[in-house]
Design a protein around this motif. Structure first.
Motif, PDB file in Angstrom:
ATOM      1  N   THR A   1      -4.785  -5.356  -8.527  1.00 38.35           N
ATOM      2  CA  THR A   1      -4.765  -3.953  -8.933  1.00 38.35           C
ATOM      3  C   THR A   1      -3.350  -3.393  -8.894  1.00 38.35           C
ATOM      4  O   THR A   1      -2.908  -2.685  -9.817  1.00 38.35           O
ATOM      5  CB  THR A   1      -5.676  -3.112  -8.016  1.00 38.35           C
ATOM      6  N   TRP A   2      -2.618  -3.709  -7.818  1.00 41.72           N
ATOM      7  CA  TRP A   2      -1.244  -3.213  -7.699  1.00 41.72           C
ATOM      8  C   TRP A   2      -0.333  -3.850  -8.747  1.00 41.72           C
ATOM      9  O   TRP A   2       0.612  -3.217  -9.223  1.00 41.72           O
ATOM     10  CB  TRP A   2      -0.730  -3.475  -6.284  1.00 41.72           C
TER      11      TRP A   2
ATOM     12  N   ALA B   1       2.443   1.602  -3.451  1.00 42.84           N
ATOM     13  CA  ALA B   1       1.415   2.049  -4.398  1.00 42.84           C
ATOM     14  C   ALA B   1       1.119   3.538  -4.206  1.00 42.84           C
ATOM     15  O   ALA B   1       0.927   4.281  -5.180  1.00 42.84           O
ATOM     16  CB  ALA B   1       0.144   1.226  -4.224  1.00 42.84           C
ATOM     17  N   TRP B   2       1.077   3.988  -2.967  1.00 38.84           N
ATOM     18  CA  TRP B   2       0.834   5.407  -2.673  1.00 38.84           C
ATOM     19  C   TRP B   2       1.982   6.252  -3.207  1.00 38.84           C
ATOM     20  O   TRP B   2       1.761   7.315  -3.802  1.00 38.84           O
ATOM     21  CB  TRP B   2       0.682   5.575  -1.164  1.00 38.84           C
ATOM     22  N   GLN B   3       3.215   5.799  -3.010  1.00 42.63           N
ATOM     23  CA  GLN B   3       4.371   6.533  -3.518  1.00 42.63           C
ATOM     24  C   GLN B   3       4.370   6.577  -5.048  1.00 42.63           C
ATOM     25  O   GLN B   3       4.659   7.612  -5.653  1.00 42.63           O
ATOM     26  CB  GLN B   3       5.662   5.885  -3.006  1.00 42.63           C
ATOM     27  N   HIS B   4       4.017   5.436  -5.651  1.00 46.44           N
ATOM     28  CA  HIS B   4       3.962   5.362  -7.117  1.00 46.44           C
ATOM     29  C   HIS B   4       2.921   6.341  -7.667  1.00 46.44           C
ATOM     30  O   HIS B   4       3.184   7.065  -8.649  1.00 46.44           O
ATOM     31  CB  HIS B   4       3.615   3.930  -7.525  1.00 46.44           C
ATOM     32  N   ALA B   5       1.753   6.392  -7.031  1.00 48.93           N
ATOM     33  CA  ALA B   5       0.699   7.306  -7.474  1.00 48.93           C
ATOM     34  C   ALA B   5       1.107   8.759  -7.287  1.00 48.93           C
ATOM     35  O   ALA B   5       0.646   9.639  -8.031  1.00 48.93           O
ATOM     36  CB  ALA B   5      -0.592   7.016  -6.706  1.00 48.93           C
ATOM     37  N   ALA B   6       1.988   9.011  -6.324  1.00 47.55           N
ATOM     38  CA  ALA B   6       2.452  10.378  -6.071  1.00 47.55           C
ATOM     39  C   ALA B   6       3.612  10.773  -6.988  1.00 47.55           C
ATOM     40  O   ALA B   6       4.128  11.897  -6.884  1.00 47.55           O
ATOM     41  CB  ALA B   6       2.875  10.519  -4.617  1.00 47.55           C
TER      42      ALA B   6
ATOM     43  N   VAL C   1       3.260  -1.996  -9.695  1.00 49.63           N
ATOM     44  CA  VAL C   1       3.874  -1.907  -8.364  1.00 49.63           C
ATOM     45  C   VAL C   1       4.453  -3.252  -7.951  1.00 49.63           C
ATOM     46  O   VAL C   1       5.478  -3.307  -7.261  1.00 49.63           O
ATOM     47  CB  VAL C   1       2.827  -1.441  -7.326  1.00 49.63           C
TER      48      VAL C   1
ATOM     49  N   ALA D   1      -0.844  -2.033 -11.958  1.00 51.30           N
ATOM     50  CA  ALA D   1      -0.250  -0.692 -11.905  1.00 51.30           C
ATOM     51  C   ALA D   1       1.263  -0.733 -12.007  1.00 51.30           C
ATOM     52  O   ALA D   1       1.909   0.321 -12.064  1.00 51.30           O
ATOM     53  CB  ALA D   1      -0.663   0.010 -10.613  1.00 51.30           C
TER      54      ALA D   1
ATOM     55  N   GLU E   1       0.839  -1.193   0.000  1.00 53.44           N
ATOM     56  CA  GLU E   1       0.000   0.000   0.000  1.00 53.44           C
ATOM     57  C   GLU E   1       0.880   1.251   0.000  1.00 53.44           C
ATOM     58  O   GLU E   1       0.572   2.231  -0.688  1.00 53.44           O
ATOM     59  CB  GLU E   1      -0.929   0.000   1.209  1.00 53.44           C
TER      60      GLU E   1
END
Length: 443
Positions: free
Chosen positions: A347-348, A314-319, A353, A351, A311
């Motif tokens: 999902t990850w 994934a948050w870092q990747h989205a940022a 990740v 993406a 998680e």
């Protein structure tokens, strides 16, 4: 006008004769409404905070009719539980949450019945030393036995002697003496509690005060946090497998149900739990550089902290942060039964990740039955990731899975380097010493 005149009169008379001018219409008492948060944490632990349940979710699906062969060992229920942290309390990704549980109502009823105490019987406990019990305050027997006593803890050897001292029945005394002689196999190995012994020996007349001396406090249970402090700074998620099964004590003793897992399983949104955050030792934490690749290995509920790691990535990747690819090794019985958080993993993976490697122990034609098998099948990928500086994380069963994973990694090193087993084990120990191989395992 008359009211104003009498008020002035009474004020003058009070000043002249020092009279009591208390308003008789005002209440004669003050009442402070206390909650559990005002009294329980100071007794169970000075570190404890109230945590509010935000959401719960069942993670295990009913296997009936999901596939065309029998699942001989369906998994016990498991839940995802999200808790809101109080203001000023934070956590780190990979941390543990200590949880103070409460005994199940049926277990409390068993204990109170055996000791001839009513649920609403009010007690006051006095003590000359330090104690985990609430002293010098009235408390109901039900609250005392629910919140403060470890009722399922295995009986100690000296407990058998104490019970023998409180019976006038020679047969019962002999029975307890024989149990002491065979303590290791008859009591310790079968996890027999003081309460179970009391139920087996109705001729024992044990005063409640002696029982309180024999049983210990409810100790905190530690759960790996399944969320990221970056993605969910004010909430922690737990992944809890219900501990349940036939009691080891033998036939007629019913089902054993784990104290804390069953307590957490009963919670509903709005309920309050007491606990605190703890950083594990040795550490179980992501590398500071998000670009470092990861190898995450976690079958069953061992997936818990790995979900938090992914998680976070994934948050870092989205940022917009550059992240290293995570190779994730997930193990369960059947993908439609107990693959926890499957939709999130997929999902990850889409993406970019993570790359997911699976092991299904109840799917006959699946190439990997256990995570160590999946590691062997992905040996090239694993070795490439290690050579690129990957950090490895293992979470779950420490008796069988963790040693098997170590053996699989040692075998991969031997195959790729031509080393002997001792050299390869030393290589893995070197990764561990450098913090690149971390374990969060349990018995």
């Amino acid at each position: 006008m008359a009211r104003a005149w009498t008020d002035t009169l009474w004020a003058a008379l009070a000043e002249e004769y020092a009279a009591d001018t208390t308003d008789e219409s005002a209440p004669g008492f003050e009442v402070d409404l206390l909650t559990e948060a005002d009294i329980r944490p100071s007794i169970v632990s000075s570190q404890a905070h109230p945590l509010t349940v935000v959401a719960t979710e069942d993670l295990v699906k009913d296997p009936t009719g999901l596939w065309d062969f029998d699942l001989t060992a369906p998994r016990a229920p498991a839940k995802s539980i999200t808790l809101e942290l109080p203001a000023g309390v934070g956590y780190g990704t990979g941390n543990h949450l200590a949880v103070f549980a409460k005994n199940a109502p049926e277990l409390v009823t068993r204990a109170l019945t055996r000791l001839s105490l009513a649920h609403d019987q009010v007690l006051r406990i006095s003590s000359t030393g330090r104690t985990h019990l609430p002293v010098d305050v009235p408390i109901t027997a039900e609250l005392l036995f629910t919140d403060f006593l470890e009722l399922q803890e295995v009986a100690a050897r000296d407990h058998l002697r104490t019970l023998a001292e409180h019976t006038r029945c020679p047969t019962t005394r002999q029975q307890l003496e024989q149990a002491e002689e065979k303590y290791a196999e008859g009591i310790l190995a079968k996890r027999v509690s003081v309460l179970t012994l009391l139920e087996r020996c109705p001729a024992v007349e044990l005063p409640p005060a002696v029982f309180l001396e024999m049983v210990g406090p409810i100790r905190p249970r530690f759960y790996s946090i399944s969320s990221s402090c970056l993605a969910e700074p004010h909430h922690v998620r737990l992944t809890v497998g219900m501990v349940e099964g036939p009691a080891l004590a033998g036939e007629g003793e019913g089902e054993y149900r784990g104290l804390c897992s069953q307590y957490l399983g009963r919670l509903q949104p709005g309920d309050v739990v007491y606990g605190y955050v703890r950083a594990p030792s040795p550490p179980f934490a992501l590398p500071a550089d998000p670009a470092v690749p990861l190898i995450l290995i976690g079958p069953g509920t061992g997936i818990a902290p790995l979900r938090g790691f992914l998680e976070e990535r994934a948050w870092q990747h989205a940022a917009g942060t550059a992240i290293g690819l995570s190779q994730v090794f997930v193990g369960c019985r059947h993908p439609e039964h107990d693959w926890f958080y499957r939709e999130e993993w997929e999902t990850w993976a889409k993406a970019g990740v993570a790359r997911i490697h699976t092991a299904f122990s109840a799917v006959p034609d699946h190439p990997a039955r256990y995570v160590q098998d999946a590691l062997a099948l992905a040996a090239d990928t694993v070795w490439e990731s290690v050579e690129n500086g990957a950090y490895l994380y293992v979470c779950g069963d420490g008796r069988f899975m963790a040693p098997a994973v170590r053996d699989a990694l040692v075998a991969i090193h031997q195959e790729r380097t031509g080393s002997d087993a001792d050299t390869s084990r030393a290589w893995l120990a070197g990764l561990e010493a450098a913090g690149r191989y971390q374990q969060d395992v349990f018995a």
